[in-house]
Design an enzyme around this catalytic site. Structure first.
Site, PDB file in Angstrom:
ATOM      1  N   LYS A   1      -1.986   7.720  17.668  1.00 23.82           N
ATOM      2  CA  LYS A   1      -2.419   6.742  16.793  1.00 23.82           C
ATOM      3  C   LYS A   1      -1.595   5.228  17.242  1.00 23.82           C
ATOM      4  CE  LYS A   1      -3.880   3.936  13.622  1.00 23.82           C
ATOM      5  NZ  LYS A   1      -4.331   3.890  12.181  1.00 23.82           N
TER       6      LYS A   1
ATOM      7  N   SER B   1       0.214   5.852   9.046  1.00 20.86           N
ATOM      8  CA  SER B   1       0.515   5.833  10.442  1.00 20.86           C
ATOM      9  C   SER B   1       1.848   5.250  10.502  1.00 20.86           C
ATOM     10  CB  SER B   1      -0.317   4.429  11.026  1.00 20.86           C
ATOM     11  OG  SER B   1      -1.754   4.718  10.812  1.00 20.86           O
TER      12      SER B   1
ATOM     13  N   LYS C   1       3.093  -3.839  12.052  1.00 17.68           N
ATOM     14  CA  LYS C   1       3.956  -2.734  11.621  1.00 17.68           C
ATOM     15  C   LYS C   1       3.753  -1.852  12.752  1.00 17.68           C
ATOM     16  CE  LYS C   1       1.729   0.464   9.639  1.00 17.68           C
ATOM     17  NZ  LYS C   1       1.068   1.513   9.012  1.00 17.68           N
TER      18      LYS C   1
HETATM   19  N1  LIG Z   1      -6.171  -0.440   5.811  1.00 19.01           N
HETATM   20  C1  LIG Z   1      -6.736   0.157   7.014  1.00 19.01           C
HETATM   21  O1  LIG Z   1      -7.762  -0.344   7.411  1.00 19.01           O
HETATM   22  C2  LIG Z   1      -6.186   1.355   7.582  1.00 19.01           C
HETATM   23  C3  LIG Z   1      -4.749   1.685   7.265  1.00 19.01           C
HETATM   24  N2  LIG Z   1      -4.039   2.768   7.867  1.00 19.01           N
HETATM   25  C4  LIG Z   1      -2.873   3.169   7.631  1.00 19.01           C
HETATM   26  O2  LIG Z   1      -3.003   3.953   6.415  1.00 19.01           O
HETATM   27  C5  LIG Z   1      -1.648   3.780   5.656  1.00 19.01           C
HETATM   28  C6  LIG Z   1      -2.059   3.235   4.280  1.00 19.01           C
HETATM   29  O3  LIG Z   1      -2.689   2.199   4.444  1.00 19.01           O
HETATM   30  P1  LIG Z   1      -3.414   1.383   3.336  1.00 19.01           P
HETATM   31  O4  LIG Z   1      -3.977   2.411   2.476  1.00 19.01           O
HETATM   32  O5  LIG Z   1      -3.976   0.392   3.906  1.00 19.01           O
HETATM   33  O6  LIG Z   1      -2.139   0.882   2.359  1.00 19.01           O
HETATM   34  P2  LIG Z   1      -1.935   0.158   0.830  1.00 19.01           P
HETATM   35  O7  LIG Z   1      -0.920  -0.403   0.899  1.00 19.01           O
HETATM   36  O8  LIG Z   1      -3.419  -0.203   0.477  1.00 19.01           O
HETATM   37  O9  LIG Z   1      -1.535   1.653   0.213  1.00 19.01           O
HETATM   38  C7  LIG Z   1      -0.351   2.279   0.076  1.00 19.01           C
HETATM   39  C8  LIG Z   1      -0.239   2.799  -1.353  1.00 19.01           C
HETATM   40  O10 LIG Z   1       0.947   3.666  -1.248  1.00 19.01           O
HETATM   41  C9  LIG Z   1       1.779   3.396  -2.432  1.00 19.01           C
HETATM   42  N3  LIG Z   1       2.987   3.889  -2.202  1.00 19.01           N
HETATM   43  C10 LIG Z   1       3.806   3.317  -1.610  1.00 19.01           C
HETATM   44  N4  LIG Z   1       5.106   4.279  -1.352  1.00 19.01           N
HETATM   45  C11 LIG Z   1       4.851   5.224  -2.313  1.00 19.01           C
HETATM   46  C12 LIG Z   1       5.653   6.413  -2.788  1.00 19.01           C
HETATM   47  N5  LIG Z   1       7.126   6.379  -2.471  1.00 19.01           N
HETATM   48  N6  LIG Z   1       5.285   6.870  -3.778  1.00 19.01           N
HETATM   49  C13 LIG Z   1       3.901   6.772  -4.020  1.00 19.01           C
HETATM   50  N7  LIG Z   1       3.129   5.992  -3.642  1.00 19.01           N
HETATM   51  C14 LIG Z   1       3.519   5.016  -3.023  1.00 19.01           C
HETATM   52  C15 LIG Z   1       1.657   1.961  -2.595  1.00 19.01           C
HETATM   53  O11 LIG Z   1       1.950   1.603  -3.924  1.00 19.01           O
HETATM   54  P3  LIG Z   1       2.368   0.079  -4.348  1.00 19.01           P
HETATM   55  O12 LIG Z   1       1.618  -0.822  -3.329  1.00 19.01           O
HETATM   56  O13 LIG Z   1       2.678  -0.102  -5.513  1.00 19.01           O
HETATM   57  O14 LIG Z   1       3.806   0.197  -3.229  1.00 19.01           O
HETATM   58  C16 LIG Z   1      -0.208   1.885  -2.438  1.00 19.01           C
HETATM   59  O15 LIG Z   1      -0.740   2.105  -3.547  1.00 19.01           O
HETATM   60  C17 LIG Z   1      -1.073   2.783   6.524  1.00 19.01           C
HETATM   61  O16 LIG Z   1       0.118   3.672   7.356  1.00 19.01           O
HETATM   62  C18 LIG Z   1      -1.863   2.157   7.274  1.00 19.01           C
HETATM   63  O17 LIG Z   1      -1.266   1.736   8.435  1.00 19.01           O
HETATM   64  C19 LIG Z   1      -4.923   3.313   9.037  1.00 19.01           C
HETATM   65  C20 LIG Z   1      -6.494   3.098   9.359  1.00 19.01           C
HETATM   66  C21 LIG Z   1      -6.868   1.962   8.809  1.00 19.01           C
END
Ligand SMILES: NC(=O)C1=CN([C@@H]2O[C@H](COP(=O)(O)OP(=O)(O)OC[C@H]3O[C@@H](n4cnc5c(N)ncnc54)[C@H](OP(=O)(O)O)[C@@H]3O)[C@@H](O)[C@H]2O)C=CC1
Ligand SMILES: NC(=O)C1=CN([C@@H]2O[C@H](COP(=O)(O)OP(=O)(O)OC[C@H]3O[C@@H](n4cnc5c(N)ncnc54)[C@H](OP(=O)(O)O)[C@@H]3O)[C@@H](O)[C@H]2O)C=CC1
Ligand SMILES: NC(=O)C1=CN([C@@H]2O[C@H](COP(=O)(O)OP(=O)(O)OC[C@H]3O[C@@H](n4cnc5c(N)ncnc54)[C@H](OP(=O)(O)O)[C@@H]3O)[C@@H](O)[C@H]2O)C=CC1
Lengths: 293, 293, 293, 293
Positions: D170, D95, D238
């Site tokens: 979204k 998102s 965010k």
């Molecule tokens: N959580 C929710 O309920 C919901 C979330 N969303 C959206 O989904 C998206 C993801 O959310 P969510 O899964 O909760 O987030 P998280 O922070 O749990 O997961 C993101 C992951 O991406 C990794 N990451 C970040 N940058 C990189 C990169 N450059 N290369 C490889 N890996 C990377 C992070 O690793 P590290 O942490 O080590 O940086 C982490 O493991 C967001 O945009 C959120 O707004 C949408 C609906 C619901």
């Protein structure tokens, strides 16, 4: 000319005294015995009712809290209306709803009694030294006839239009003052949270475009943690309620005024209704966990 | 001492001229050829890049629109940083995000180059006659050393704290100015809708507690339908964006500032981004179908 | 048990009809002759005053616009109070200020007359098919005794607390509905300005966390440019005025409610007071020069 | 078809697992070793960089926190772009700011690589059971080609327009959700201050016009004092920052969204950034000295 004065509170008492001091024959009435006695000691005559004030006076001033109080003073049993005769004049100097002023004017017109709404700006010290600002609504001729009297009480007397215009002007004034206090509160809350010294910020900006009478008068109070009124939160709530009642009657959207009204509710709810209205800052201090000092 | 100046726009050009007029050896750079030539005619030296300015100067001033422009001027290829050596000083006078100022200071510190953020208040006329207000953040000693230079350009120069404090102060200033404009807009919209003459209301209240530099400067503009800048809506949007970016980074809640930002978006969307910021009144005129005149 | 009904408007008429249809002996009164005649044709008895209704009935329902109308119906000359005797019950189903409900309850208690405030939710169609939601405040026993009667008119009847609780619940409901309409208006204004098709956005999100009865009911109306009420802007202004009067009496800060009230003023001022309250969207359309379709 | 997945966080991990479970050949990359190992145990292949993922895959999914993270994943050294060849597809399911999506699409188009923005709605449990809602922006044909893949991860997949439309939808969703939470907070704060039992109010109104998915999901959480996420305040900040950045770029005024953003700052400042976004209620509880329970 014989004068009457009803409502000898924080503002009314010194204003009435200035009329006496200027040599006028003044009849006064208030529920508070103390205030009446003080005026009598100054040379005024005591009346036991508004009716009696009206009977003895050509021009009757009222200076009471709000629209319902003016209504009571004028039209309740024993009130001013009962003592009025054609040709007399009522000048209400309270800050009230302009639509109420217009209603009173109409009811008095039926008795051939003239009416001016003439609310004031400036607090107790300016009432004492006769330097309050007075904004007057009503018939222009009636205003001209009574201007000299008003100038005894006020430093500036300005005619602003038909009946109600005085109070509308006062409401515009109160809207702006409330928002200007909120404005400095937001600016200084930001500065404080960023680690700055509010005194230094004040020194840097108060003479520029952000400068205002509110900034000069109120920000030092906030910094010194001095919220002694001045003008109480409770009164400003009353004025904004009148402003919003008026704006809703006219269907004019005032989003920031409505917002500051909600802020004032929070300040009041926190027990600060008796504080100076600079306590609007306390809302920002509360939500942001800081103090502007 | 040799001085450099980058950014010869509405504000920078007259400020640089004042440095030359005071007898300083000044090297200048801007994308705009015209402005550079004008300075050269006054006695300044032209540089082809920021690097060249830095090489030839002990103290380098920047006066460009916003944080990314300062970053570009300082750190892009051919930028100031490439010409800096230990002991030199950069003074950024642009109005930018204070967090960006802090970042620039850190990067320059690695080169043993001092940094002050010194944004200004007051528009073109005050830049011309050298009476702008300058609020300075950074090392106190560095400030003291450069105070005389700043006083050539400004009528008042005030130290407000560590690096970033200058811009935080400027943002507080801009927050207050924007809200004060909105405040008079709401007050006068109410009065106008109630049938009053804004000019009369202005006369009645501008010397009282509602008075402000904004009221004196901007309400007559509204009444005269003169929205010639002064300070453009577009620049105020930039400043409030910096204010909100800063407040969001600090997690300080500024509800009315956020509200006025939305109002400015509407003003901008209606094609008035080039108007004076007193055009905030146009939002109220639009929603309430009236004009404050 | 003999019943009375005062106020045969959009809502009251079908509600009264449902009582007759259920076999109750009903005496009715309204200023509107037509509505009374329609009820008489259905089998109700006509009364010429509220007093007469009260004399002939054990339980008297009122369904009029606002607090002053209820006050008039109950306490004016020839009003309900004059026909009441100990042991009778008044059930006010109008949506009014809960503080007013509490005042009426006290005045009736002196006559040993019970009082319930029982405002309803759901518009004319639900009033016709007897499926409105009714939220009831007052003495619990009194509620239990009259629950069957209320269930004739409503699909769900919920006890929510002491006198005034019914109307407070209704106000909370109206606050939420107004804000939910503003919420979809903002979301869809953003989407529209970004070039999206509101219908596609609706399809994508209405079943998710952003989903609401308001979204399902009102967004299709906005897209179809159908602002036929439903529930009129004017009535929602009345309800938010009651909500803000109540919140100000309690000193509870409701910033977004206050904001939506200002939006509704603009909608009303633009001549859309008779529109469905989904016309809140028109404010966003106006300020942003777009239509959500 | 060979698939790649970058970003195995709360959402990405279960989504990637669903792709493996459906029999797809999946290469994964994340900074977090644990998450990668878990996927490998499920049958996925580990990559050491985004570049490696891209080299081994025809369609590459990204699911990382925000615009800068997507940019880093795609375009940093060792990132996806370095491993892409003409004809491959990138589907970003994070998102993020829709303007950023449009920028990424343009940069990838130069490599003849297709791009879809396909953010999701619904939290971890729905990601696990494959029932999240997916809103997709981009070329319609590209969407059709990849619809089956998306349907493995989502319960509903909706095409909403050109690139960026997914994220704009979204953002509209998030604007509405935040405002709906604020709406119930205001309604229930009023009811609580008036002495009512929030549970009773909920029972009375949640099936009516005030009803919403937010009311059903979040009000019971408030009443039970359970602010365990669900969707964190930090993530909603965010999203609203992206919404406001987008709305400011388009100059569309969203006053209530801006207001709720300030409320979220206060909630965050009070240490509740890790709470479920229903903690918006805590702002109202703080300012009004009450708890909605
Ligand atoms: N959580 C929710 O309920 C919901 C979330 N969303 C959206 O989904 C998206 C993801 O959310 P969510 O899964 O909760 O987030 P998280 O922070 O749990 O997961 C993101 C992951 O991406 C990794 N990451 C970040 N940058 C990189 C990169 N450059 N290369 C490889 N890996 C990377 C992070 O690793 P590290 O942490 O080590 O940086 C982490 O493991 C967001 O945009 C959120 O707004 C949408 C609906 C619901
Ligand atoms: N105008 C006003 O009334 C006031 C303005 N300010 C602040 O002062 C600052 C300057 O404002 P103003 O003078 O009005 O702005 P202008 O846009 O008039 O001037 C900025 C100048 O900087 C030049 N410039 C931009 N980037 C660079 C660069 N990287 N290297 C060299 N030159 C560059 C621009 O050239 P080009 O246009 O070719 O890009 C332009 O000539 C702003 O931060 C503003 O907010 C403060 C108080 C009052
Ligand atoms: N309409 C809707 O969708 C909904 C309305 N409500 C609420 O229900 C209440 C009634 O609404 P609605 O039926 O639409 O309003 P209407 O204006 O249609 O009906 C009110 C009726 O009461 C009559 N009336 C007013 N004062 C008196 C009195 N003192 N004695 C006798 N009759 C009187 C009016 O007569 P006259 O017009 O001649 O003055 C009118 O016929 C309101 O509080 C409203 O907020 C609740 C839910 C939905």
């Amino acid at each position: 000319m014989k004068l009457g004065f009803i409502g000898l509170g924080i503002m009314g008492k010194p204003m009435a005294k200035n009329l006496v001091k200027a040599g006028h024959d003044l009849t006064v009435f208030d529920f508070k015995e103390d205030a009446v006695e003080e005026l009598v000691a100054d040379g005024a005559t005591e009346a036991k009712t508004g009716k009696e004030v009206a009977e003895k006076s050509d021009v009757i001033f009222t200076m009471v809290p709000n629209s319902p109080n003016v209504e009571a003073a004028l039209f309740n049993e024993g009130g001013v209306a009962e003592g009025l005769t054609a040709g007399k004049t009522v000048i209400d100097m309270s800050s009230i709803n302009p639509l109420a002023s217009q209603g009173f004017a109409k009811r008095l017109a039926k008795l051939n009694v003239g009416f001016l709404d003439a609310p004031v700006s400036g607090g107790e010290p300016k009432a004492i030294d006769g330097s309050i600002a007075i904004m007057v609504g009503g018939d222009k001729d009636l205003y001209e006839k009574n201007k000299d009297l008003l100038e005894i009480m006020g430093g500036s007397v300005t005619y602003v239009g038909a009946v109600g215009a005085g109070n509308t002007t006062k409401l515009a004034n109160q809207v702006i003052v409330a928002l200007n206090i909120a404005a400095v509160s937001e600016g200084f809350a930001l500065a404080k949270k960023a680690g700055l010294d509010p005194k230094m910020v004040f020194d840097a900006i108060h003479t520029g475009l952000a400068g205002s009478t509110v900034m000069d008068a109120k920000v030092p109070m906030m910094i010194d943690r001095n919220f002694k009124p001045g003008f109480r939160v409770d009164l400003h709530i009353k004025d904004l309620q009148n402003a919003l009642d008026t704006s809703h009657a006219l269907h004019v959207g005032l989003p920031l005024t409505a917002e500051v009204m909600e802020i004032l509710q929070v300040v009041k709810n926190d027990g600060n209704g008796g504080d100076d209205h600079s306590a609007i800052a306390k809302f920002y201090e509360k939500i942001n966990d800081l103090t502007i000092d």
